[in-house]
Enzyme design. Structure first.
Site, PDB file in Angstrom:
ATOM      1  N   SER A 181       0.804  -1.223   0.095  1.00 53.38           N
ATOM      2  CA  SER A 181      -0.038  -0.136  -0.012  1.00 53.38           C
ATOM      3  C   SER A 181       1.096   1.210  -0.099  1.00 53.38           C
ATOM      4  O   SER A 181       2.146   1.026   0.568  1.00 53.38           O
ATOM      5  CB  SER A 181      -0.969  -0.094   1.220  1.00 53.38           C
TER       6      SER A 181
ATOM      7  N   ASP B  79      -1.172  14.695  15.515  1.00 53.62           N
ATOM      8  CA  ASP B  79      -0.074  15.520  16.087  1.00 53.62           C
ATOM      9  C   ASP B  79      -0.801  16.900  16.385  1.00 53.62           C
ATOM     10  O   ASP B  79      -1.587  17.566  15.467  1.00 53.62           O
ATOM     11  CB  ASP B  79       1.080  15.500  15.292  1.00 53.62           C
TER      12      ASP B  79
ATOM     13  N   PHE C  15      13.371  14.489  12.117  1.00 51.49           N
ATOM     14  CA  PHE C  15      12.241  13.930  12.151  1.00 51.49           C
ATOM     15  C   PHE C  15      12.022  12.878  13.194  1.00 51.49           C
ATOM     16  O   PHE C  15      11.331  12.805  13.991  1.00 51.49           O
ATOM     17  CB  PHE C  15      11.615  13.709  10.863  1.00 51.49           C
TER      18      PHE C  15
ATOM     19  N   HIS D  97       3.521  -1.279   3.799  1.00 52.66           N
ATOM     20  CA  HIS D  97       3.100   0.176   3.553  1.00 52.66           C
ATOM     21  C   HIS D  97       4.170   1.148   3.476  1.00 52.66           C
ATOM     22  O   HIS D  97       5.237   1.408   4.143  1.00 52.66           O
ATOM     23  CB  HIS D  97       2.084   0.814   5.016  1.00 52.66           C
TER      24      HIS D  97
ATOM     25  N   GLU E 291       1.359   5.613   0.619  1.00 57.24           N
ATOM     26  CA  GLU E 291       0.701   6.537   1.378  1.00 57.24           C
ATOM     27  C   GLU E 291       1.191   7.899   0.810  1.00 57.24           C
ATOM     28  O   GLU E 291       2.198   8.207   0.434  1.00 57.24           O
ATOM     29  CB  GLU E 291       1.192   6.768   2.882  1.00 57.24           C
TER      30      GLU E 291
HETATM   31  C1  LIG Z   1       0.706   4.889  10.124  1.00 54.32           C
HETATM   32  C2  LIG Z   1       0.559   6.323  10.725  1.00 54.32           C
HETATM   33  C3  LIG Z   1      -0.181   7.369  10.170  1.00 54.32           C
HETATM   34  C4  LIG Z   1      -0.182   8.588  10.646  1.00 54.32           C
HETATM   35  N1  LIG Z   1      -0.929   9.595   9.943  1.00 54.32           N
HETATM   36  C5  LIG Z   1      -1.185  10.753  10.454  1.00 54.32           C
HETATM   37  C6  LIG Z   1      -1.736  11.857  10.022  1.00 54.32           C
HETATM   38  O1  LIG Z   1      -2.333  11.693   8.815  1.00 54.32           O
HETATM   39  N2  LIG Z   1      -2.006  13.139  10.437  1.00 54.32           N
HETATM   40  C7  LIG Z   1      -1.385  13.382  11.899  1.00 54.32           C
HETATM   41  O2  LIG Z   1      -1.677  14.399  12.353  1.00 54.32           O
HETATM   42  N3  LIG Z   1      -0.694  12.515  12.204  1.00 54.32           N
HETATM   43  C8  LIG Z   1      -0.300  11.208  11.661  1.00 54.32           C
HETATM   44  N4  LIG Z   1       0.380  10.256  12.567  1.00 54.32           N
HETATM   45  C9  LIG Z   1       1.033  10.685  13.597  1.00 54.32           C
HETATM   46  C10 LIG Z   1       0.256  10.359  14.929  1.00 54.32           C
HETATM   47  O3  LIG Z   1      -0.767  11.092  14.777  1.00 54.32           O
HETATM   48  C11 LIG Z   1       0.915  10.846  16.176  1.00 54.32           C
HETATM   49  O4  LIG Z   1       1.794   9.681  16.277  1.00 54.32           O
HETATM   50  C12 LIG Z   1       0.082  10.858  17.386  1.00 54.32           C
HETATM   51  O5  LIG Z   1       0.895  11.621  18.476  1.00 54.32           O
HETATM   52  C13 LIG Z   1      -0.508   9.585  17.966  1.00 54.32           C
HETATM   53  O6  LIG Z   1      -1.610   9.177  17.213  1.00 54.32           O
HETATM   54  P1  LIG Z   1      -2.161   7.670  17.675  1.00 54.32           P
HETATM   55  O7  LIG Z   1      -3.346   7.560  16.852  1.00 54.32           O
HETATM   56  O8  LIG Z   1      -1.058   6.587  17.623  1.00 54.32           O
HETATM   57  O9  LIG Z   1      -2.760   8.187  19.186  1.00 54.32           O
HETATM   58  P2  LIG Z   1      -3.099   7.176  20.306  1.00 54.32           P
HETATM   59  O10 LIG Z   1      -3.110   5.862  19.958  1.00 54.32           O
HETATM   60  O11 LIG Z   1      -4.319   7.628  20.859  1.00 54.32           O
HETATM   61  O12 LIG Z   1      -1.920   7.476  21.210  1.00 54.32           O
HETATM   62  C14 LIG Z   1      -0.532   7.037  20.872  1.00 54.32           C
HETATM   63  C15 LIG Z   1       0.108   6.726  22.153  1.00 54.32           C
HETATM   64  O13 LIG Z   1       0.445   7.975  22.987  1.00 54.32           O
HETATM   65  C16 LIG Z   1       0.430   7.603  24.446  1.00 54.32           C
HETATM   66  N5  LIG Z   1      -1.140   8.492  24.866  1.00 54.32           N
HETATM   67  C17 LIG Z   1      -1.990   8.944  24.275  1.00 54.32           C
HETATM   68  N6  LIG Z   1      -2.851   9.290  25.122  1.00 54.32           N
HETATM   69  C18 LIG Z   1      -2.391   9.231  26.196  1.00 54.32           C
HETATM   70  C19 LIG Z   1      -2.825   9.386  27.580  1.00 54.32           C
HETATM   71  N7  LIG Z   1      -4.144   9.983  27.646  1.00 54.32           N
HETATM   72  N8  LIG Z   1      -2.136   9.138  28.688  1.00 54.32           N
HETATM   73  C20 LIG Z   1      -1.178   8.432  28.361  1.00 54.32           C
HETATM   74  N9  LIG Z   1      -0.546   8.165  27.155  1.00 54.32           N
HETATM   75  C21 LIG Z   1      -1.227   8.494  26.318  1.00 54.32           C
HETATM   76  C22 LIG Z   1       0.141   6.113  24.567  1.00 54.32           C
HETATM   77  O14 LIG Z   1       1.365   5.541  24.891  1.00 54.32           O
HETATM   78  C23 LIG Z   1      -0.487   5.656  23.000  1.00 54.32           C
HETATM   79  O15 LIG Z   1       0.087   4.527  22.641  1.00 54.32           O
HETATM   80  C24 LIG Z   1       0.379   9.052  12.146  1.00 54.32           C
HETATM   81  C25 LIG Z   1       0.996   7.889  12.599  1.00 54.32           C
HETATM   82  C26 LIG Z   1       1.238   6.732  12.183  1.00 54.32           C
HETATM   83  C27 LIG Z   1       1.853   5.448  12.861  1.00 54.32           C
END
Ligand SMILES: Cc1cc2nc3c(=O)[nH]c(=O)nc-3n(C[C@H](O)[C@H](O)[C@H](O)COP(=O)(O)OP(=O)(O)OC[C@H]3O[C@@H](n4cnc5c(N)ncnc54)[C@H](O)[C@@H]3O)c2cc1C
Length: 316
Positions: free
Chosen positions: A38, A132, A241, A291, A40
């Protein structure tokens, strides 16, 4: 006893050959199916970038990837551009798109609205992320009426429509995680909430991913954890990064890019070989889907896929 058996160099080589690791080399055997791929992309900011993105999409389309995903800008800044790109992919290509969607800066209802728009446009796959913080913000703060983390978003999306939901995973642990165990628990909860697959943050050493997969299996995570592969051409930028997103950059990589800062062509060739080799090593360990973070560069993504055995699908 002949002279050669006294030669320490030769003995060392033989020793290595007899007892060293067996790693299948490129090219892939002809009868081996290429891995599932896939790609991105990120949404374009200007007309020039849009033309470049579409050149990239058109070039990769004949390789029939499983899906192509389009990111959502940090801080949720690309809502309309991501939507426009994904909708155009649905309307004008044979590709299956996945739309990234984050919780940042939006209420639950706003996020649901975006998801409903995707569903109406024919999009069935969402990459659900917490997101983020916007550029300049020190740390993530949920919107007062929004989702706090990706787990809640996954659950919310499940209530909107029957999406295929992918989430993010962190082989080297998310930088803000309390501990590796807590991070894995977050992943498990996202899966339990309804995600059917995870894509990893990029990493460069195969062992990092394999150890992570082992930990996932022990934690009872059984959905595919698809490795995210980043072909690197700009080494300095990747170092910067990676420090922010918690990915380590091995020493061997620095050595590979030594002395070619001003030689973009060579860097591209090195990038394709490193990424293809990384995939081959993972394939040798039984991984069969990947990916690729294309950064909208068609030549590099195409070269990597080609090295792995992917070929354009014959025209219908
Ligand atoms: C494949 C992939 C694609 C991505 N695409 C994008 C994108 O399109 N746009 C973008 O803005 N970002 C993107 N990101 C980055 C991502 O948004 C960041 O890494 C963000 O900081 C965490 O998102 P998550 O969905 O993993 O969050 P979550 O799964 O909610 O949290 C990630 C980790 O942060 C810690 N955490 C979160 N909340 C808490 C809490 N309340 N207390 C304690 N620990 C906590 C935990 O360890 C958790 O495992 C991508 C990342 C990946 C891996």
């Amino acid at each position: 006893m002949d002279q050669a058996s006294h030669d320490p160099t030769r003995h060392g080589t033989l020793e290595r050959w007899l007892t060293g690791p067996r790693i299948p080399a490129l090219p892939a055997p002809r009868d081996m199916a290429p891995p599932k791929l896939s790609f991105e992309f990120f949404p374009p900011k200007s007309a020039t970038m849009e033309a470049n993105l579409w050149e990239c999409i058109r070039r990769l389309e004949p390789l029939a990837p499983r899906f192509v995903s389009v990111t959502y800008g940090a801080g949720g800044t690309t809502r309309s551009r991501t939507h426009a790109t994904v909708s155009r992919i649905v309307a004008e290509t044979s590709l299956t798109p996945a739309a990234h969607l984050t919780t940042v800066g939006a209420t639950r209802e706003e996020v649901h609205e975006v998801a409903r728009e995707y569903w109406a446009a024919g999009v069935r796959h969402i990459v659900a992320l917490r997101g983020d913080p916007p550029v300049g913000a020190a740390q993530y703060a949920p919107h007062p009426g929004g989702y706090a983390q990706a787990e809640d978003l996954v659950r919310g999306l499940r209530g909107v429509a029957d999406f295929d939901i992918t989430v993010g995973a962190y082989p080297e642990t998310h930088p803000t995680a309390v501990s590796p165990e807590a991070d894995l628990d977050f992943l498990k909860r996202k899966i339990d909430a309804g995600a059917t697959r995870a894509i990893t943050q990029y990493f460069f050493d195969t062992d990092i991913y394999l150890r992570f997969i082992e930990r996932c299996h022990k934690a009872g995570i059984t959905v595919p954890i698809v490795p995210g592969i980043l072909p690197v051409t700009n080494f300095a930028q990747v170092v910067k990064f990676s420090a922010m997103c918690g990915a380590s950059v091995p020493e061997w990589m620095g050595h590979l890019f030594e002395g070619i800062d001003d030689d973009a062509e060579t860097r591209k060739m090195v990038a394709a070989m490193v990424a293809a080799e990384q995939v081959r090593l993972l394939q040798a360990n039984g991984v069969d889907e990947f990916h690729i973070y294309t950064l909208n560069r068609s030549d590099l993504a195409y070269a990597v896929a080609h090295l792995l055995g992917a070929r354009p699908r014959p025209a219908a």
